[in-house]
Enzyme design. Structure first.
Site, short mmCIF file in Angstrom:
data_model
loop_
_atom_site.label_atom_id
_atom_site.label_comp_id
_atom_site.label_asym_id
_atom_site.label_seq_id
_atom_site.Cartn_x
_atom_site.Cartn_y
_atom_site.Cartn_z
CB SER A 271 69.27 31.96 64.57
OG SER A 271 69.68 30.63 64.38
CG ASP A 272 63.07 29.32 64.09
OD1 ASP A 272 63.45 28.33 64.51
OD2 ASP A 272 61.98 29.59 63.79
CE1 TYR A 273 66.22 22.07 64.77
CE2 TYR A 273 66.92 22.01 62.56
CZ TYR A 273 66.71 21.37 63.82
OH TYR A 273 66.91 19.96 64.03
#
Ligand code: BGC
Length: 723
Positions: A271-273
């Site tokens: 996932s992104d942050y």
């Protein structure tokens, strides 16, 4: 001696037998499985009064097998220290995968990706990526969150600086080159991000809603990602945005239907942050458990920073909301990447070579070359460029003139500002005998009045003025959207004062996004686009200013005339009322032409080229066939130089509307004065097809136009028919 021995020991393989992933998984507890899915940030870098306690807690988590990956932990010593906790003190000794944003270089900083894309030089992009991987690997990093392959058509969006611009064809060529570069040798993983359509944020506002058709996804936003899959990219990252109602991180259509089922991608998806947590803010998940469920079900494998999957996974399993097979699938993908990277055999990083690899002179030479190859000559009306080597008094003017801060741009990895070459230093290096003076004149972005007295004094004795204006590195990049995309602060007024001095001058532009240059584009006779050129920026700009390197780069993105034209791109549709149809009630603005200030593919040289003699190998073909387009390019001037020959097509009539032109081939050619070369391009089903009414890839019968030239404004050169 002792250190060398230690460094050697650290790099020796640990296990004699290759790890058996199935066997390993059969030994894992549920907690250890969810541990692999978890990626933490910044371990080993805690500061402040609680640092010791935090460090101990982090090591405890690693020993408990609860850490699959760590980002933002850089350095051979610190990564080895944490790795030891995993491979010597955790039950199953599974190594940690260390990731970092190695975006355009690491300690040696190359031009910002958009700038480097202007080089139209896939081979060059591959080389810089390979060096970036090498330098960061020497610091314990085995996974970069790059390349960023988001097509971006909107200059307001700050992250336009990180990609390769507006065109999917160029985007594909550079995406695969960068993946090949990063992954050269197979012991370092690249990451195609941000999957998907992140660049289509409404109004160019970062993280904003994206609502695009499946057709636009497939034709514009998907292709560079597919090119990464074809180049065997090991990982993908989800984007923060929603895609037509479903955030990417919980979007089964993009994560599973397309990526896994259609494209057969076998690697891992992170996932992104905190993007899993953000499913709550999107209004898709009521709580962390729901966010974990949505993202796992959609096909996510690893969670960056937020901890919803690790924390809620066991309960979701117990409640039979997810299956062990679903969890195992994610864990297996993660372990397979670790295996592929050789981490089970060789989890450590030799500590001594680190210093030798970083900022190696050969890397800096490459940085200088790649920066010089990415500079775009926008205007040279009075042939002020190249400047004479005999100049004796040069004034450098502007807030980016003596600036090491911003010249390396955002996301500069482990790049050190004090190692960067400013333009002033670059010019002093180039003109050791001359007087080279400097005045900033104003700030990059403030209302503070211009220091007229200092400016007048500096200009007084100068026989050439080099102006350096643009953006600070903090004005382009993540969360750096702007609604005003002109030169910020007092910089335009500063350039006007230089202009009024009547002395010869050159404007160098140092910035991230395409700027609406307004008065500068109209009135300044000489404009050199330098992007954020990186560690060797000042030297590279000086190389081009004196003509040691003849500029040959082209814009990878349209430069709008004003912000109201955004989004703007050359491969737009014709509409039912194209502007050239008649005088009124057509698709145009009342106050500005439709065309950009500077078009995609545009860029000048100190020499001149003639591109002609376009011929086709055939004038008609079946949908399954290919044809060859050839053209000649000749250097008709008196200096050696590079030209980028570009091929565009237009499918005149089709079952769905097609763009007015589409790039389908390019080649950067270096030619001596008078030298002539033949370039050829293939056009086959891959280039001529598109998604038809039933969303099937097809080449349809009908007429195609061919344009060959040195920008997206290339003249029509030929046509052919598919029968
Ligand atoms: C960015 C990503 C980046 C990640 C890790 C996020 O905010 O969107 O591009 O890779 O942070 O630093």
């Amino acid at each position: 001696m002792k250190n060398t021995l230690l460094a050697l020991l650290l790099t020796l393989p640990l296990a004699a037998q290759p790890v058996d992933i199935d066997k390993l998984m059969s030994q894992m507890t549920v907690a250890e499985k969810f541990g692999q899915i978890q990626q933490y940030s910044g371990f080993g870098f805690t500061t402040g009064p609680t640092a010791a306690a935090e460090d101990a807690k982090q090591k405890e988590l690693i020993r408990a097998g609860k850490v699959g990956s760590i980002l933002n932990c850089v350095g051979a010593k610190v990564t080895n220290e944490l790795q030891r906790e995993a491979v010597q003190h955790s039950r199953l000794k599974i190594p940690i995968l260390f990731g970092f944003d190695v975006i355009h270089g690491h300690r040696t900083v190359f031009p910002s990706p958009l700038g480097e894309s202007a080089s139209f030089d896939p081979k060059g992009c591959e080389e810089t990526a390979a060096v970036a991987a090498k330098e960061s690997a020497a610091q314990g990093i085995r996974w970069t969150f790059a390349p960023m392959v988001d097509i971006a058509r909107d200059a307001r969006w700050g992250r336009i600086v990180e990609g390769s611009g507006e065109d999917p064809y160029l985007g594909c060529a550079l995406a695969s080159a960068r993946v090949r570069g990063f992954q050269r040798g197979g012991k370092y993983a690249a990451c195609a991000k941000h999957w998907v359509a992140y660049g289509a944020a409404e109004a160019g506002r970062d993280y904003n809603t994206v609502d695009v058709s499946e057709r636009t996804l497939r034709e514009i936003y998907f292709p560079p990602f597919k090119a990464c899959v074809d180049a065997d990219v090991m990982t993908f990252m989800t984007s923060f945005n929603e895609v037509s109602g479903l955030p990417s991180t919980a979007n089964r259509f993009v994560l599973t239907d397309v990526l896994r089922n259609e494209w057969k991608f076998k690697g891992l998806v992170v996932s992104d942050y905190e993007a899993v947590d953000e499913l709550r803010h999107h209004g898709l998940a009521a709580d962390g458990a729901a966010a974990a469920l949505d993202s796992l079900k959609a096909g996510l494998d690893m969670e960056m920073v937020s901890e919803h999957i690790a924390k809620n996974g066991p309960a979701l399993l117990a409640a039979k909301k997810i299956t062990m097979a679903e969890v195992d699938q994610a864990v297996r993908r993660i372990l397979l990447i670790k295996q592929k990277l050789g981490l089970f055999d060789n989890p450590f990083t030799a500590e001594e070579p680190e210093q030798k690899v970083l900022f190696d002179p050969a890397h800096r030479a490459l940085a200088r070359r790649s920066a010089a190859r990415s500079l775009v000559l926008l205007k040279n009306d009075q042939k002020v460029l190249p400047i004479a080597r005999t100049l004796s008094n040069i004034a450098v003017v502007g807030p980016l003139g003596n600036n090491q801060e911003d010249i390396i741009g955002p996301w500069h990895g482990d790049g050190k500002k004090d190692e960067a070459i400013s333009l002033l230093t670059g010019l002093r290096n180039k003109f050791p005998q001359a007087k080279v003076t400097f005045v900033a004149g104003c700030d990059i972005n403030s209302d503070k009045p211009i220091d007229r007295a200092a400016l007048t004094q500096t200009l007084a004795g100068a026989d050439m003025i080099i102006v350096a204006v643009g953006e600070s590195e903090l004005m382009s990049g993540e969360a750096k959207s702007r609604s005003h995309i002109g030169l910020p602060g007092q910089q335009e007024a500063l350039v006007k004062m230089v202009h009024e001095s009547g002395k010869p001058y050159v404007v160098t532009l140092i910035h991230g996004r395409p700027l609406a240059l307004g008065w500068l584009a109209e009135k300044c006779p000489t404009l050199l686009e330098c992007w954020f050129p990186g560690s060797e920026g000042g030297n590279a700009i000086a190389d081009v200013l004196v003509g040691e390197v003849n500029p040959g780069a082209k814009l990878p993105v349209s430069f709008p005339r004003n912000v109201g034209q955004c989004p703007i791109y050359y491969n737009h549709k014709n509409t039912g009322r194209p502007a050239d149809l008649r005088d009124s009630y057509v698709s145009n603005y009342m106050d500005v032409p439709n065309s950009p200030q500077f078009s995609f593919g545009y860029g000048l040289s100190y020499t001149t080229f003639k591109i002609n003699e376009v011929s086709l190998s055939r004038n008609s073909l079946s949908p399954k066939d290919s044809l060859t387009v050839s053209a000649s390019v000749q250097n008709t001037g008196s200096l050696a130089g590079d030209e980028v020959v570009q091929l565009y097509i237009r499918d005149k009539v089709a079952s769905v509307t097609r763009p007015v032109r589409e790039l389908k081939g390019f080649e950067r050619v270096s030619l001596e004065p008078g030298q002539k070369r033949q370039v050829t391009f293939q056009l086959g089903p891959k280039e001529l097809g598109f998604y038809d009414r039933s969303m099937q890839w097809a080449v349809e019968p009908g007429e195609f136009e061919v344009f060959v030239g040195n920008s997206s404004l290339a003249e029509k050169a030929a046509s052919f028919t598919v029968r």
